[in-house]
Design a protein around this motif. Structure first.
Motif, PDB file in Angstrom:
ATOM      1  N   SER E  43     -10.028  -0.283   2.073  1.00 59.87           N
ATOM      2  CA  SER E  43      -9.176  -0.765   0.983  1.00 59.87           C
ATOM      3  C   SER E  43      -8.375   0.379   0.402  1.00 59.87           C
ATOM      4  N   ASP E 158      -5.901  -7.517   2.563  1.00 55.81           N
ATOM      5  CA  ASP E 158      -7.218  -6.905   2.323  1.00 55.81           C
ATOM      6  C   ASP E 158      -8.304  -7.971   2.391  1.00 55.81           C
ATOM      7  N   GLU E 159      -8.982  -8.019   3.499  1.00 56.67           N
ATOM      8  CA  GLU E 159     -10.052  -8.991   3.721  1.00 56.67           C
ATOM      9  C   GLU E 159      -9.687 -10.368   3.179  1.00 56.67           C
TER      10      GLU E 159
END
Ligand code: ATP
Ligand code: ATP
Ligand code: MG
Ligand code: MG
Lengths: 414, 274, 332, 290, 332
Positions: E43, E158-159
Motif C-alpha cells: 500500500s 489497493d486490494e
C-alpha cells in the motif's frame, strides 16, 4: 438549638457574621447558621419560603418593602420579646414607622438609610458654585452641566439607570415625589399620564444625556460607586451608606473632597430621597421564636453598636437605626456625614411619601405585592428611555398601560 | 495524508490556534488574574499583572466556609450522576438492544421533559419538597438533579450502546450469562468510555445547575452555586472578591475537566462518529 | 449428546416469512454445514436453534427435550459468531473463563479447564492479552476456546472464517476439523465458502430462500445434485448448465457438466469452441470458451495448457459425468 | 435479540426511567396546569379563586409577550448560528497539526465549565462594562468611544455571553466528528482533483451534518430556558429588548409572585417549545437516523 | 499514456525504513500486480505513486515527467481504495460525476461520461441510490466508475476486492480484466489473493519487507521462482519445500515441489507416505500426508480419488518440475 438566619451579602451583614462569637458566648445554647445571598436572590428565597410556609428560616433579613405586606398576612411575629434593655424608643421614628403595623414592631432595623447628594467640593469650586445644604433640582442640573468635562472623563452627575424596582425605580420614584408625582391616586388609578411624571422623567433623561456617564442605563449602585470613587462623577445621588465608602481613603481616590447635601427638591414640600432599612424579622412559623428574638435583640440592640465600635471603629457601625448613635460625639467625629444622614432620614415619611395623597405606604416603592413585578416592568421602560431606545412619552405611555393592566388584574381598580 | 506538513504551515496554525484559544479563554484568565488584585486595582483599568495579593481569597474564606459548599457540590453532582446512571443504563440497554417502533419517540419525549421552564414550576416543586421534607437536603437535590439530567444521560448512553455490537451480548447470553451478568460483566465494562464521558458531562451540568440548587437549599445542602450567589453584587467594591469566589467555584470542575478532557472529547460525540 | 431436531419450524419477521415450515434432524456428533446464497436464512436458522430468536411456529428439541421456549443460556449450546464477539475488555483467559464463571464453577476448576483449552488451541502464551492485541486467527481460536470449555451439547458456527485472509482460513479450517475429530461434538456450521463446506462437512444442508433444497454428504451433493439450484451452487468454478438442443440430445431440458469434466482437445470433440479469457493459475487454467449455440462454457484445463485467446478448441464432456435436469429443474 | 423474553425484559428495564420521568413531568405539569386556572398570588394566599382562562389571556396580552417570543427565537437562533459556524471553524483549526494542541484544546473548552451566573457576572463586569470592561479599555486605548453593550445591543450582548458558554460544546462535538472523517475519503477526493474548499463543501460538511444536528438539538433545549444571564446583566431591558419568555415568566413568578400567571406562562412556554421541537425534528431529525 | 518509473525510491516513517531503495519500471498499458505478505509495503508503494505520501528519497516519473513533488490531483492518476472511499452522502451519479465536476467540466459532458461509465459497469439502474443502499460489488463498481470517467494515465487499485465474498470476487475479477482489455490503460493492482494475481496480471511484482523479490509474468513466477520466498508465495496450495537428504539427492539445499506436481500411487513411488487429512473438494482432493523424514507434504489428487485416513501411498515428483534452491535460498 440552631437558628437559621437569612441575610443579604452587604458589608454590614457580613461584618455581623464575623462578630457572632460575642452572641454565642452570651448564649452558649444557641448556634447560628447563616445563609448569605445577594439581594434579589435572597428576596425570592425568603418570600417563597414564607409564602409557602416552608419553615427554612428562623430569622430573615427583609426590607421596608416586605414588612408591611408580610405583617398584614401575619407571617411575622410581632417583636415584643426583645428584652428590657432593648430600648425600642431609641429607633429613629421614620424607620420604626415603616416597620410597624398597628403600633407593633414587626421587624427590627439592622441598618437604615436614606439617600442624599454626594458631591465633589473641588469640582464645585472649580465650577464657581457653592452647594447649599438643601439644593433644588434646578441647582443640581445647573451644577451638573457646569461640572461636566467629558474630555477629562468627568461627568457632572451619576444616577441609577439599571432597570429594576430596587434599582432605577427606587431613585426615580423618590425623585418623582419631589416633583409632585405619585404612582397611584387614591382610587389606585396609575398616574403616569400626569404631567408630574412627564416632568420627572424628562428632567432625568435630559440631565443624564447632558451630564451623565456613558452606559448609564446599566449602572446601579455599585457601578456608580466605582465611578465616583475614581473621581469620574461630580455628583451622585444615592444611598446614604455610600458616604462611608466614598470617604474611605482605602478605596476612594476622592475621599477628602466629598461634600454632602440633602436630596434636591422643587419646592413642593417633598425631597427626592428615599427611606430603606434592612431589618431582621422572625417568621410566624418558627419553632425557635425565643432564640430568634434573642438574636434579633442582640444584632439590632445598642450593645451591638458598641461592639462594632470597639472592634472596628465607629465609622463601621451600622448606621441609620438609632437616634442615640447620632447623638454620640465619637460617631459624629468618625462620620462627617452623620448629621446629613440623619436629616435625610428624618425628611422622609413612608406613610406620607408624596405631595398629593396616596393610598399606599412606602417612599420609593409601593408596599403592595404587585409592586416588584410592576416596578421592574416600568423600570425597563424607563431605562429604555434613558438608553435612547424609546421616547419619554412612549415610556410613560407604556408604564401607564402596564400599570392599569396589572392593577386591574390584581383587583385594585374595580 | 501522511505527507510532511511544512514547519512554516504548522507554525502558522499554531499561532492562529493559540490566539483564538487565548481569546476564548480570556474571560476566565482575567477572572483569575483579577482575583489576585486588590479592589482598587480591579477597577483601575486593564492590566494583566496583578499585585498578587491574596486578600480577596482571605476575605472570601472569612465570609463563608468554602469547603462546606464544595463538599455539597461534589456530593450532589456525583450523587445525582451515579443515580442517573443506575436508572439510565437499563433503559438505554433496552432502547439500544431491543428497540421498538416507539423507541425514538420515547427518547424525544424524554428530552422534551426538559423544556418546562424551571421558574414556572418553582412553586409546585417547592410545595412538593416542603411536604416531603426534602427542602435543604442533599438527597432531595440529588434526586432533583438526577431527574433533570436523566434524559440527556439516557440519550448519550443509548447512542454509545448502539455502537456496541449486539453479537457480543448474544455471546454472553449463549455463555450462560443472566441479564444481570450480561449488563454487569459485559455491557458496562465495554461501554466504559461512553459511560465515563456521560458521567463527566452530567457532573458538569449538575455542578453548574444554578436554579434549583439555590432555591431548594438553605444551609445544609447548599452547593457552590449558592456560594457564588452570596458574592455577586453586594454594596461596595467587590470585583476582586467576586473573582476570587468565582475562581474558587469553577476551579474544581475546571481542573477535573482539564484532566478528563480526552474522555470528554470522545464522549461528547453522542455517537456522532459513525 | 447433541441430537437436534427441528419440527415444522418457521420464522417470520413481521409479515415477511424468512423460513417457511422446515424439518431437520441433526444427529449426535455430526458436522453439519449450512450453505446457501446470501440472505437465504442461514443465520436466522442458526439463531433459532441457539434461542436468540423466537420461532414463529414449530418445535425445536435438543436430545429429545423441547427447548422451544427456553432461554439461550439454558440450551447448553455454544456459538461462535462471525465477528467472534469476544469481550474486548477481558483478557484471553477471562474470555475463555467467562462461561464457566457464569455457570458458577470453582476457581480451581475454571483455571484447569481454561489452561487445557488454551493448550489445545495453542493459546497458552497469549492468555494475558486482550483481544485487541491478537491477530485474526488467534481471535478465532479464543472464540472457539470460549465455546469448548463448557462442553456444550453442540457448537454453532456462523461464518466463523469469513473475516480471515486466505492463508489463515486454510489453517483454521484444518484446526476446526481437527477439533471435531477430537471432541466428536455436534457442530453446525454456516458458511458461503465452497471449500469449507466441501472439506469439513459430514452433511451439507443447502438452503434457498428459507427452504431446504437438499441434504447430503458433500460428495453426494457434488455427484448427484437433486436440482438445478444445488447443481449450480455446489462446485467451483460452477457447473456449466446447457439448455436447448445440446441438452435435448441427452433427453433433458437442461444438462450440466462441471468444468473439470470437460475434456479439451485442439483437434476433435463433441463441441467446437473459441477460447475467450484464459485464467492461468499455474496449477490450472480456467478457459472461458464460446461454444456456439451451446453457450459460454468454463473449462478447467491443465496448468501447462498453451492455448491462446481466439484459438479454436474441441470439448467433450465425460459421458457419465453429465447431469440431466427436467423442465421442473429436478434431476432426472 | 428479538425474543419475547428479551423484549419483555426490556420493557421492565425501561420502566424506572420512564416512570420517574413521567412522574417528574406529569406532577409539576398537572400542578402548573391547575395553578394556571387559579387567581393565586403567593403574597396573598388567602385570596385564591378560580380564574378560568384569565391568566392565559393576561399573560398573552402582556405588552412584552410577542417581543419576548421573538427575543427567545432570536436568542436561540443567534447562539446556534455563532456556535455552529464558530464551532466548525474552531474544530477545523484545532484539527490542524500544531504545537501544544492539548493545551489549546483545554483553553478552548474551558468556558463550558463555568457556571452560567458566573459567566454572566464576569462578562458584564469585567469584559463588557462601558466603564471598566476590557472592551472599553481597548476602545479607549484606540481613542474610540466605548460601546455601552447592554444598553445599545442588549440582546446581542446576551447572545455573545451565551454563545461563549456553548461554543466549546459545539466545538468538541464537531471536532470529534471531523476526526472521524475517513482518511481514505479525503484522499479519494484529493485524487479526484478536489481542492481544499471543494473538499470542505462536498466532504466535510455532509460528514459532520449529523454532529451539527446533535449540537442544534441539545443546545436548543438548553437555550430555550436561558434566563440567568439576562437577570444578571440587563434585567430584561432596556425596555423589553432583552426579555425572553423564561425571563418574562421569571418576572411574573418571582417578582410579581403571580403563581397563576407564571403557570399560564409556563404552559405557553411548554407548548411553544414543543412546537419548536417538532419543527426541529422535522427539519433535522432524519439526520439522526443515518 | 501511462509509463511510470520509480528511481531509487525509498520511504521511511520516522526511523523505520519501510521501503529501502527500489527501482521499478511500469510500461504503458501494463497490468501490474503487487503481491507480498501483509505489512510488506504494498500500500505504501501505491500511495507513493499516487502522491498521497512523500518519498523519503528518489524520483518518480510518469510519462517521463518528474512528479515527485507534485500534488496527487495533478498526477492524473485514479485510485480505487480498499474501502472504496465512496462519498456516502452523494448518489452514485454524483459520486461518479465528482472528479469531472472538480475538473470543471460541462454539465452535459459530465452527464454523458457518467452515463457511459454506468453502462459499462452495469450501474445504470442504480444511479440515484446512495452508496449505503448498494451491495458490496455494486459499491466496488461505483468506485471503479469514479476512477474511469476521468481517463487517467493509470489506475491504482489497493486490494479492491478483499471485502467481497468469494462469488462476487470472481465476477469482479473478470470485470476488471475486461475493463483493462477495453481501456488499455496502465493498472497497478495490489492484492494478497493468489488467484487474482495469477489471472489478472501481465506482470507480478513480489514484494517482501519493502524489497522487490522478483518481477515477471505470472507463469514466469510460477515456473521459475527466483528464490524460496517467491516459490513459497506463488501458487496455491503452496509449494512443498523439502530440506535434508531428499534435497541433497537433487544436489540442492532445498527442493520445492508443487502439490500438483506430485504423482500419487498406491503401489510404488519415490516417497512413501501416510495419508493424514484428506480434503475433498469434489473437483480435487488435497491430501495432507506424512512422508517420513521428507516431512509433511500436500498433494493435489483427482477429485475421485478414494484414499482414506491412515492409508499408505507413494509419491513421485514430476522430475522436470522440481525446483532447486541453494543455501542462500536462491534458485540454482
Ligand atoms: N430482524 C430482522 N427483521 C427483518 N428481517 C430480517 C431480520 N433479520 C434478518 N432479516 C432478513 O432475513 C433474511 C435472512 O437473513 P439471514 O441473516 O438469516 O441470512 P443469511 O443466510 O445468514 O445471509 P448471509 O449469508 O448474508 O449472512 C434476510 O433477507 C434478512 O434481510
Ligand atoms: N504512517 C505510518 N507510520 C509508521 N508506519 C507505517 C505507516 N504507514 C504504514 N506503516 C508501516 O509500514 C509497513 C507497510 O505498510 P503497508 O500498509 O504498505 O503494508 P501492506 O503491504 O499494504 O500490507 P497489507 O497487505 O496488510 O495491506 C507496515 O509495517 C506498517 O506498519
Ligand atoms: Mg448470515
Ligand atoms: Mg495495504
Amino acid at each position: 438549638e440552631t437558628i437559621t438566619i437569612a441575610t443579604v451579602n452587604n458589608g454590614d451583614m457580613v461584618r455581623m457574621q464575623k462578630l457572632t462569637d460575642d452572641f454565642t458566648a452570651k448564649n452558649p445554647d444557641i448556634q447560628l447558621e447563616w445563609v448569605t445571598l445577594e439581594e434579589n436572590v435572597l428576596r425570592e428565597r425568603v418570600t417563597t419560603d414564607i409564602a409557602t410556609k416552608g419553615g427554612q428560616y428562623d430569622v430573615m433579613t427583609i426590607g421596608t418593602y416586605e414588612v408591611p405586606i408580610w405583617a398584614k398576612q401575619q407571617w411575622l411575629l410581632p417583636l415584643d420579646g426583645l428584652g428590657a434593655d432593648y430600648d425600642a424608643a431609641d429607633i429613629i421614628p421614620a424607620i420604626a414607622g415603616g416597620l410597624s403595623a398597628d403600633g407593633k414592631l414587626y421587624a427590627a432595623p439592622f441598618y437604615g438609610e436614606s439617600s442624599f447628594v454626594m458631591y465633589r467640593k473641588d469640582l464645585m469650586e472649580k465650577a464657581g458654585l457653592t452647594m447649599p445644604d438643601a439644593p433644588t433640582w434646578e441647582f443640581i442640573a445647573d451644577a451638573a452641566r457646569k461640572m461636566t468635562d467629558r474630555a477629562a472623563d468627568i461627568n457632572g452627575i451619576c444616577l441609577r439607570g439599571k432597570a429594576g424596582w430596587g434599582e432605577n425605580m427606587a431613585f426615580l420614584t423618590a425623585m418623582s415625589n419631589s416633583f409632585g408625582a405619585r404612582w397611584f391616586d387614591e382610587k389606585w388609578q396609575p398616574q403616569f399620564d400626569q404631567p408630574e411624571w412627564k416632568n420627572t422623567l424628562q428632567f432625568y433623561v435630559d440631565l443624564m444625556k447632558e451630564a451623565g456617564p456613558s452606559g448609564a442605563s446599566s449602572n446601579g449602585f455599585n457601578e456608580n460607586l466605582a465611578l465616583f470613587q475614581q473621581g469620574k462623577c461630580g455628583m451622585w445621588i444615592d444611598a446614604t451608606v455610600a458616604a462611608s465608602f466614598v470617604s474611605n481613603p482605602k478605596d476612594s481616590t476622592v475621599a477628602d473632597k466629598v461634600g454632602y447635601a440633602l436630596a434636591p427638591d422643587t419646592g413642593l414640600g417633598k425631597r427626592g430621597n428615599w427611606l430603606w432599612a434592612w431589618s431582621l424579622g422572625i417568621p410566624a412559623g418558627t419553632q425557635k421564636a425565643e432564640a430568634a428574638q434573642k438574636f434579633v435583640s442582640w444584632a439590632t440592640g445598642k450593645g451591638y453598636l458598641d461592639l462594632v465600635a470597639s472592634k472596628e471603629g465607629w465609622a463601621n457601625v451600622p448606621p441609620g437605626t438609632r437616634t442615640s448613635l447620632y447623638n454620640n460625639p465619637e460617631y459624629q467625629k468618625a462620620a462627617p456625614f452623620a448629621k446629613m444622614t440623619l436629616d435625610s432620614i428624618n425628611s422622609a415619611d413612608p406613610t406620607k411619601p408624596t405631595v398629593k395623597p396616596v393610598p399606599y405606604v412606602g417612599v420609593q416603592f409601593v408596599a403592595i405585592p404587585e409592586f416588584q413585578g410592576l416596578g421592574t416592568t416600568v423600570g425597563q421602560l424607563f431605562s429604555a428611555a434613558l438608553a435612547g431606545q424609546s421616547s419619554v412619552d412612549d415610556a410613560l405611555a407604556g408604564a401607564q398601560t402596564a400599570s392599569v393592566r396589572e392593577m386591574t388584574r390584581a383587583g385594585y381598580i374595580k | 495524508m501522511a505527507r510532511a506538513v511544512s514547519t512554516r504551515r504548522k507554525i502558522g496554525f499554531t499561532v492562529a490556534a493559540w490566539v483564538v484559544a487565548l481569546l476564548i479563554f480570556f474571560p476566565i484568565l482575567y477572572t483569575i488574574i483579577t482575583s489576585f488584585k486588590s479592589e482598587t486595582e480591579a477597577i483601575a483599568g486593564f492590566s494583566l499583572v496583578p499585585s498578587g495579593t491574596l486578600e480577596s481569597y482571605a476575605e472570601v474564606q472569612a465570609q463563608s466556609n468554602y469547603f462546606k459548599f464544595f463538599l455539597n457540590s461534589v456530593i450532589i453532582a456525583v450523587g445525582s450522576t451515579i443515580l442517573a446512571l443506575v436508572v439510565a443504563v437499563p433503559a438505554a440497554w433496552s432502547m439500544a438492544f431491543s428497540p421498538t417502533k416507539r423507541t425514538k419517540d420515547i427518547l424525544m419525549w424524554m428530552l422534551s421533559t426538559k423544556m418546562m421552564p424551571a421558574v414556572a414550576v418553582l412553586v409546585p416543586i417547592y410545595l412538593i419538597f416542603r411536604d416531603t421534607y426534602l427542602l435543604d437536603t442533599r438527597i432531595g437535590l440529588t434526586v432533583m438533579l438526577m431527574l433533570i439530567n436523566l434524559p440527556i444521560v439516557v440519550w448519550m448512553l443509548y447512542t454509545y450502546f448502539r455502537e456496541i455490537p449486539g453479537e457480543i451480548l448474544e455471546a454472553a447470553r449463549m455463555d450462560g450469562a443472566t441479564l444481570w451478568g450480561e449488563i454487569v460483566y459485559v455491557l458496562t465494562p465495554m461501554a466504559v468510555p461512553g459511560i465515563a464521558s456521560t458521567m463527566l458531562l452530567n457532573i458538569i451540568l449538575a455542578w453548574n445547575e444554578a436554579f434549583w440548587t439555590i432555591r431548594l437549599t438553605t444551609t445544609n445542602a447548599a452547593p457552590l452555586t449558592a456560594f457564588i450567589a452570596s458574592f455577586s453584587s453586594p454594596q461596595g467594591l467587590f470585583w476582586a472578591k467576586l473573582s476570587a469566589a468565582s475562581t474558587l467555584a469553577i476551579a474544581p470542575i475546571l481542573i477535573m475537566g482539564w484532566f478528563s478532557q480526552r474522555q470528554l472529547v470522545r464522549g461528547l460525540t453522542f455517537g456522532a462518529v459513525k | 449428546m447433541g441430537n437436534i431436531t427441528l419440527n415444522k419450524v418457521s420464522k417470520s419477521f413481521g409479515t415477511t416469512t424468512i423460513i417457511p415450515e422446515l424439518d431437520l434432524e441433526i444427529e449426535d456428533g455430526e458436522f453439519v454445514v449450512f450453505v446457501g446464497p446470501s440472505g437465504c436464512g442461514k443465520s436466522t436458522l442458526l439463531r433459532l436453534i441457539a434461542g436468540l430468536e423466537d420461532t414463529s411456529a414449530g418445535k425445536i428439541s435438543i436430545d429429545g427435550r423441547d427447548v422451544t421456549g427456553e432461554a439461550p443460556a439454558k440450551r447448553r449450546l455454544a456459538m461462535v459468531f462471525q465477528s467472534y464477539a469476544l469481550y474486548p475488555h477481558m483478557t484471553v483467559y477471562k474470555n475463555i473463563a467467562f462461561p464457566l464463571k457464569m455457570a458458577g464453577e470453582d476457581a480451581a476448576v475454571i483455571d484447569k479447564k481454561v489452561k487445557d483449552a488454551a493448550r489445545v488451541l495453542n493459546l497458552t502464551n497469549y492468555l494475558e492479552r486482550r483481544p485487541g492485541q491478537l491477530s485474526g486467527g488467534q481471535r478465532q481460536r479464543v472464540a472457539i476456546g470460549r465455546a469448548i470449555v463448557r462442553q456444550p451439547s453442540a457448537f454453532l458456527f456462523d461464518e466463523p472464517l469469513s473475516n480471515l485472509d486466505a492463508a489463515l482460513r486454510g489453517t483454521m479450517r484444518l484446526e476446526i476439523s481437527e477439533l471435531h475429530h477430537q471432541l466428536k461434538t455436534t457442530m453446525i456450521y454456516v458458511t458461503h465458502d465452497q471449500v469449507e463446506a466441501m472439506t469439513m462437512a459430514d452433511k451439507i444442508v443447502v438452503l434457498n430462500a428459507g427452504n431446504i433444497e437438499q441434504v447430503g454428504s458433500p460428495m453426494e451433493l457434488y455427484k448427484t445434485p437433486k436440482n438445478l439450484f444445488v447443481a449450480g451452487f455446489i462446485g467451483s468454478p460452477r457447473m456449466n448448465l446447457i439448455n436447448g438442443a445440446a441438452a435435448a440430445r441427452h433427453g433433458a431440458t437442461t444438462i450440466g457438466v462441471r468444468p473439470e469434466h470437460l475434456g479439451i482437445s485442439t483437434t476433435a470433440g463433441e463441441w467446437k469452441a473459441t477460447v475467450g479469457v484464459a485464467e492461468h493459475l499455474g496449477s490450472d487454467t480456467f478457459l472461458h470458451v464460446q461454444a456456439g449455440d451451446v453457450g459460454t462454457l468454463t473449462v478447467r484445463a491443465d496448468g501447462e495448457l498453451g492455448v491462446r485467446h481466439g484459438e479454436t478448441v474441441y470439448l467433450t464432456p465425460s459421458p457419465n459425468k453429465i447431469h440431466r435436469f427436467g423442465a421442473d429443474g429436478r434431476a432426472m | 435479540m428479538a425474543t419475547r423474553q428479551t423484549s419483555t425484559l426490556a420493557r421492565f428495564m425501561m420502566a424506572p426511567s420512564v416512570i420517574l420521568l413521567f412522574i417528574w413531568m406529569i406532577v409539576p405539569l398537572a400542578m402548573t396546569l391547575w395553578f394556571s386556572f387559579q387567581n393565586y398570588n403567593l403574597l396573598n394566599p388567602a385570596n385564591v379563586s378560580f380564574a378560568g382562562l384569565f391568566n392565559y389571556k393576561f399573560f398573552y396580552t402582556d405588552p412584552a409577550f410577542f417581543q419576548s417570543i421573538w427575543n427567545t427565537l432570536v436568542l436561540v437562533v443567534g447562539v446556534l448560528l455563532i456556535t455552529v459556524i464558530g464551532g466548525i471553524a474552531l474544530a477545523l483549526l484545532l484539527d490542524q497539526p500544531m504545537f501544544g494542541q492539548g493545551i489549546v484544546r483545554i483553553l478552548v473548552i474551558s468556558p463550558f465549565f463555568v457556571m452560567p451566573p458566573v459567566a454572566a457576572l464576569v462578562w458584564k463586569n469585567m469584559i463588557m462594562h462601558p466603564g471598566y470592561g476590557v472592551f472599553a479599555d481597548f476602545a479607549k486605548f484606540f481613542g474610540a468611544q466605548p460601546v455601552d453593550w447592554f444598553a445599545q445591543f442588549p440582546l446581542f450582548s446576551i447572545i455573545i455571553i451565551v454563545a461563549w458558554q456553548w461554543l466549546p460544546f459545539a466545538t468538541l462535538i464537531l471536532l470529534t466528528a471531523l476526526q472521524s472523517l475517513d482518511g481514505e475519503q479525503k484522499e479519494a477526493a484529493e485524487m479526484d482533483g478536489a481542492g481544499i474548499v471543494s473538499r470542505f463543501i462536498y466532504l466535510t460538511i455532509p460528514h459532520i451534518s449529523r454532529a451539527v444536528t446533535v449540537v442544534i438539538l441539545i443546545q436548543t433545549i438548553f437555550l430555550l430556558g436561558v434566563y440567568a444571564e439576562i437577570l444578571v446583566t440587563t434585567n430584561g431591558g432596556p425596555g423589553y429588548a432583552s426579555t425572553n419568555l423564561p425571563f418574562l415568566i421569571y418576572r411574573t413568578a418571582l417578582l410579581g409572585y403571580d403563581v397563576g400567571g407564571a403557570s399560564a406562562g409556563g404552559i405557553i412556554a411548554v407548548i411553544l417549545a414543543n412546537i419548536v421541537a417538532f419543527f426541529l425534528m422535522r427539519a433535522v431529525g432524519k439526520n439522526l437516523d443515518k
